[in-house]
Design a protein around this motif. Structure first.
Motif, PDB file in Angstrom:
ATOM      1  N   TYR A 336       9.683  49.563  69.058  1.00 49.81           N
ATOM      2  CA  TYR A 336      10.447  49.139  70.212  1.00 49.81           C
ATOM      3  C   TYR A 336      11.542  47.976  70.071  1.00 49.81           C
ATOM      4  O   TYR A 336      12.574  48.165  70.229  1.00 49.81           O
ATOM      5  N   LEU A 339      14.403  49.525  68.196  1.00 47.72           N
ATOM      6  CA  LEU A 339      15.349  50.250  69.132  1.00 47.72           C
ATOM      7  C   LEU A 339      16.223  49.310  69.785  1.00 47.72           C
ATOM      8  O   LEU A 339      17.392  49.633  70.039  1.00 47.72           O
ATOM      9  N   ASP A 344      19.938  51.016  62.947  1.00 45.91           N
ATOM     10  CA  ASP A 344      19.501  52.508  63.489  1.00 45.91           C
ATOM     11  C   ASP A 344      18.259  52.654  62.407  1.00 45.91           C
ATOM     12  O   ASP A 344      18.186  52.408  61.229  1.00 45.91           O
ATOM     13  N   ILE A 350      10.933  56.664  61.819  1.00 46.06           N
ATOM     14  CA  ILE A 350      10.586  57.734  62.999  1.00 46.06           C
ATOM     15  C   ILE A 350       9.156  58.397  62.695  1.00 46.06           C
ATOM     16  O   ILE A 350       8.251  58.418  63.425  1.00 46.06           O
ATOM     17  N   SER A 368       8.360  60.628  73.847  1.00 43.22           N
ATOM     18  CA  SER A 368       9.427  59.811  74.156  1.00 43.22           C
ATOM     19  C   SER A 368      10.321  59.805  72.983  1.00 43.22           C
ATOM     20  O   SER A 368      11.409  59.814  73.171  1.00 43.22           O
ATOM     21  N   ILE A 369       9.500  59.755  71.830  1.00 47.47           N
ATOM     22  CA  ILE A 369      10.150  59.535  70.533  1.00 47.47           C
ATOM     23  C   ILE A 369      10.914  60.915  69.923  1.00 47.47           C
ATOM     24  O   ILE A 369      11.966  60.832  69.644  1.00 47.47           O
ATOM     25  N   TYR A 372      13.887  60.845  72.148  1.00 54.20           N
ATOM     26  CA  TYR A 372      14.838  59.912  71.524  1.00 54.20           C
ATOM     27  C   TYR A 372      15.609  60.737  70.295  1.00 54.20           C
ATOM     28  O   TYR A 372      16.830  60.473  70.241  1.00 54.20           O
ATOM     29  N   ARG A 375      17.994  63.272  72.051  1.00 53.01           N
ATOM     30  CA  ARG A 375      19.096  62.540  72.760  1.00 53.01           C
ATOM     31  C   ARG A 375      20.294  62.238  71.729  1.00 53.01           C
ATOM     32  O   ARG A 375      21.391  62.130  71.820  1.00 53.01           O
ATOM     33  N   GLN A 376      19.812  61.599  70.794  1.00 52.37           N
ATOM     34  CA  GLN A 376      20.821  60.654  69.508  1.00 52.37           C
ATOM     35  C   GLN A 376      21.141  62.019  68.559  1.00 52.37           C
ATOM     36  O   GLN A 376      22.100  61.440  67.782  1.00 52.37           O
TER      37      GLN A 376
END
Length: 742
Positions: A336, A339, A344, A350, A368-369, A372, A375-376
């Motif tokens: 966390y 992030l 990056d 990851i 959630s990961i 992420y 989304r990225q």
């Protein structure tokens, strides 16, 4: 007219000078802008212009622009220039186009050592060492003598010590042995091939050494985990006025980490602090890894906090180390933090974060990961996708795990192992077999980890038929001898009830570790052969191996299940006195069970009170059940009250208390146990069992009558019950007959 040509030539030289200077500085975008300005000013490039331009295209990953420059070179007639041709060969080689590079080489008319060296380097970079050596021999046949750079190119691809020795000999013949760059390259090649003695001999014969020479040899000794030799070289390096640098300490710390030598590690850490290298991210990462491997997470975290400029590698090492030391919750806190920072996360970061979620079974965090990543728009590699498969499987969401697996474009061995292990962990043996068969159809060869996973699945379900099939598969595919596979076979046969086969597998093992011994000892114990279990334990001691906590647990359990009370108590005492192993809760619980099974209730309760600082529900229930079996009503009442005070969270505990009170005719106590269980909203799960027939596992629940063959099953059970009664009756008649006629 001559003045104009002179002016143009002068302008070309000026532009070339600027382009070459910018290229040497690494300002590759400016190199291309300068070339554009050169063309806009109608200044013609020459053969000295293009090598720097091609290098800029390589470094900026601009393959299409490089192709355009190749066209310019061809149109302007510079293809025959050896240096330009060499630059083109290097350009194509670095983009992996060996065929194009070879075409350029073949079309170069006057080939001196530079194009030859370029094409040799091209083959070496592509891993085609045979062609590289073939070109070297062809070069010599054409009368072109190699340069030190030629040998440097060949050494970069040399993977076998024979190749390095041959190149070393050639370097001596051509008089290049005193070239320090070539000497360092030979030194590095010897160490990479594991030939540390030859590397040491070369090092001692080198007339001139620099810091790279010292670091190469230190790194070689570190790779083979010779810590003492590495430390001696460090001391000698200082005496000869070569101060160690970051690379020296990174190699040294890696050697210490490989053997988990925490004391030496602290000494090296002190040297790093004195040298002022503690703020370097690479050195800090190596130190963190060392402390994590030595089990000192606090020291690793202090180093992490002390480095101001944290890169992605450092963050990843921190997260991975915490996961490996079972601090998955802290690992996710660090993830966390990354992030929130400006760094990056890499795919390795990851992967480590997903491993933390797997360890915790944290489905929401893992999802959630995954969100992420989506989304990225991150393009994650196969290892990260494998971690996603494992995470979903370990969190009990096998469907999502399968979905990620199916979307993989390239499935490696780890991918297949991950999905098979996921199916096994979720008790889907048929599905695991389905993926195993698919794996074989894709011509992906299973490895030892694949079969170990499937053997564990067979063991957990008692599927002897499947286990034997996997054993045959292991033999046919030559997956042994392997200590992991052999131990898994012993475990499978023990748990499937075939002790003879387990003993045979154990007896033919070429290597045995503590896990192997623990498995066979536990197998003998669970099959009612306590004396054989003890015999194997003493055989282990005679082999010179030191027993650990798992071995003691297996032996004590064997003693408990076979009534070997005195032997069990003696071994328990020897744990700390003879071997320095402190008994844990499981070992102490074994002693309580040992005494309970022997009917020594007062002694068991006294041991429990004296050796358990905090109450243990499971152990109390063990005592309670023993009191009921031995009709010790007074002690049973005391223990039942203790258990109720603990307010256990499982229904089975309350059912046991209720049964205990019922056996003592204490109906109020029984009612209190049922009431407390209902008030907590607990329900007892029905009893169940399963049977394996020809690889098909069928499960039966208490009170179940929905099985399609329930009538046939009930009829067979009645017949078996009647036959058992008849055998029992005949046995009693025989006993009476023998008594009156003896």
């Amino acid at each position: 007219m001559n003045k104009i040509r002179s002016s143009t030539g002068s302008s070309t030289k000026s532009f070339n000078s600027i382009i070459n200077r910018l290229c040497s500085q690494g300002s590759y975008h400016e190199v291309l802008f300068t070339y554009t300005s050169m063309l806009n000013s109608n200044t013609l490039p020459d053969s000295y212009t293009f090598p720097s331009l091609l290098k800029a295209c390589t470094c900026l990953n601009l393959f299409s622009l490089g192709l355009s420059l190749h066209q310019h070179i061809t149109l302007r007639g510079f293809s025959s220039d050896p240096y330009t041709a060499s630059s083109l060969i290097n350009f194509y080689a670095k983009f992996g186009h060996t065929t194009y590079a070879r075409k350029v080489f073949d079309k170069t008319p006057n080939r001196d050592v530079v194009p030859w060296t370029a094409i040799i380097g091209c083959y070496c970079r592509g891993g085609d060492v045979d062609n590289a050596f073939s070109m070297y021999n062809e070069m010599r046949c054409n009368g072109v003598e190699p340069s030190p750079v030629t040998f440097l190119s060949l050494l970069s691809g040399a993977l076998e010590v024979a190749h390095v020795q041959a190149l070393h000999g050639c370097a001596v013949v051509y008089g290049f042995v005193f070239d320090i760059a070539l000497g360092n390259s030979l030194l590095n090649a010897y160490t990479k091939c594991g030939s540390i003695e030859e590397a040491r001999d070369l090092f001692e014969l080198m007339g001139q050494r620099d810091k790279i020479s010292w670091n190469s040899l230190i790194s070689g000794y570190a790779q083979v985990e010779h810590i003492e030799e590495t430390l001696q070289l460090l001391y000698r390096m200082k005496i000869e006025s070569f101060g160690p640098d970051q690379q020296t300490f990174v190699s040294l710390v890696a050697a210490v980490a490989a053997q988990s030598k925490i004391v030496i590690g602290r000494v090296v850490h002190g040297q790093i602090l004195r040298g002022g290298f503690d703020s370097d991210a690479h050195v800090g990462t190596a130190l963190m890894v060392m402390y994590f491997k030595c089990g000192n997470s606090d020291a690793a975290y202090q180093i992490f906090e002390g480095i101001s400029e944290k890169d992605a590698v450092l963050w990843t090492a921190m997260i991975s180390g915490l996961v490996q030391n079972n601090y998955a919750d802290k690992a996710l806190i660090v993830f966390y933090q990354i992030l929130r920072s400006r760094v990056d996360p890499s795919t390795a970061t990851i992967t480590s974060a997903l491993a933390a979620c797997s360890q915790l079974g944290a489905f929401d965090l893992g999802t959630s990961i995954h969100a992420y990543i989506l989304r990225q728009g991150l393009v994650i590699d196969v290892p990260a996708q494998n971690s996603l498969i494992t995470m979903y499987a370990k969190c009990g969401h096998l469907e999502q795990s399968c979905a990620v697996f199916e979307r993989l474009d390239e499935k490696d061995l780890v991918s297949w192992n991950a999905i098979i292990a996921g199916c096994v962990q979720n008790d889907h043996l048929p599905k695991a077999l389905f993926f195993f068969n698919r794996m074989r159809l894709t011509l992906q060869k299973p490895n030892s980890l694949t079969v170990v996973t499937l053997l564990q699945a067979s063991a957990s379900t008692g599927a002897l038929y499947q286990g034997k099939w996997f054993h045959n598969f292991i033999i046919r595919n030559c997956l042994g001898p392997c200590i992991l596979v052999d131990t898994a076979l012993v475990d499978m046969y023990c748990k499937c009830g075939d002790l003879d086969s387990a003993v045979k597998c154990f007896s033919v093992m070429l290597q045995r570790d503590l896990i192997s011994w623990s498995t066979i000892i536990a197998g003998y114990g669970s099959h009612g052969k306590g004396n054989m279990a003890l015999s194997m334990y003493f055989e282990l001691l005679h082999s010179g191996m030191e027993p650990n906590k798992v071995i003691f647990l297996s032996v004590l359990s064997a003693c408990s299940h076979n009534g070997l009370v005195d032997q069990g108590l003696s071994i328990f005492q020897s744990m700390s006195t003879d071997f320095g192993v402190q008994p844990e809760l499981e070992h102490r619980a074994c002693i309580v069970d040992l005494l309970c099974r022997a009917g020594r209730m007062e002694e068991a309760y006294k041991f429990y009170k004296g050796n358990f600082p905090e109450p243990a529900v499971d152990v109390s229930n063990m005592l309670l059940e023993a009191c009921r079996a031995n009709n010790n009503l007074e002690l049973g009442d005391i223990i039942a009250q203790d258990v109720i005070m603990l307010r256990p969270a499982t229904a089975g505990n309350y059912v046991q208390i209720a049964h205990c009170y019922a056996s003592m005719s204490q109906w109020d106590g029984m009612g209190e146990a049922w009431t407390q269980m209902r008030s907590l909203g607990l329900k007892k799960l029905p009893g169940w069992s399963f049977i394996d027939l020809q690889g098909t596992v069928t499960t039966f629940f208490s009170g179940q009558n929905s099985h399609p063959k329930i009538e046939e099953i009930a009829a067979i059970l009645k017949i078996l019950s009647w036959e058992m009664s008849e055998v029992c009756f005949n046995f009693k008649v025989k006993e009476i007959h023998d008594m009156y006629h003896s």
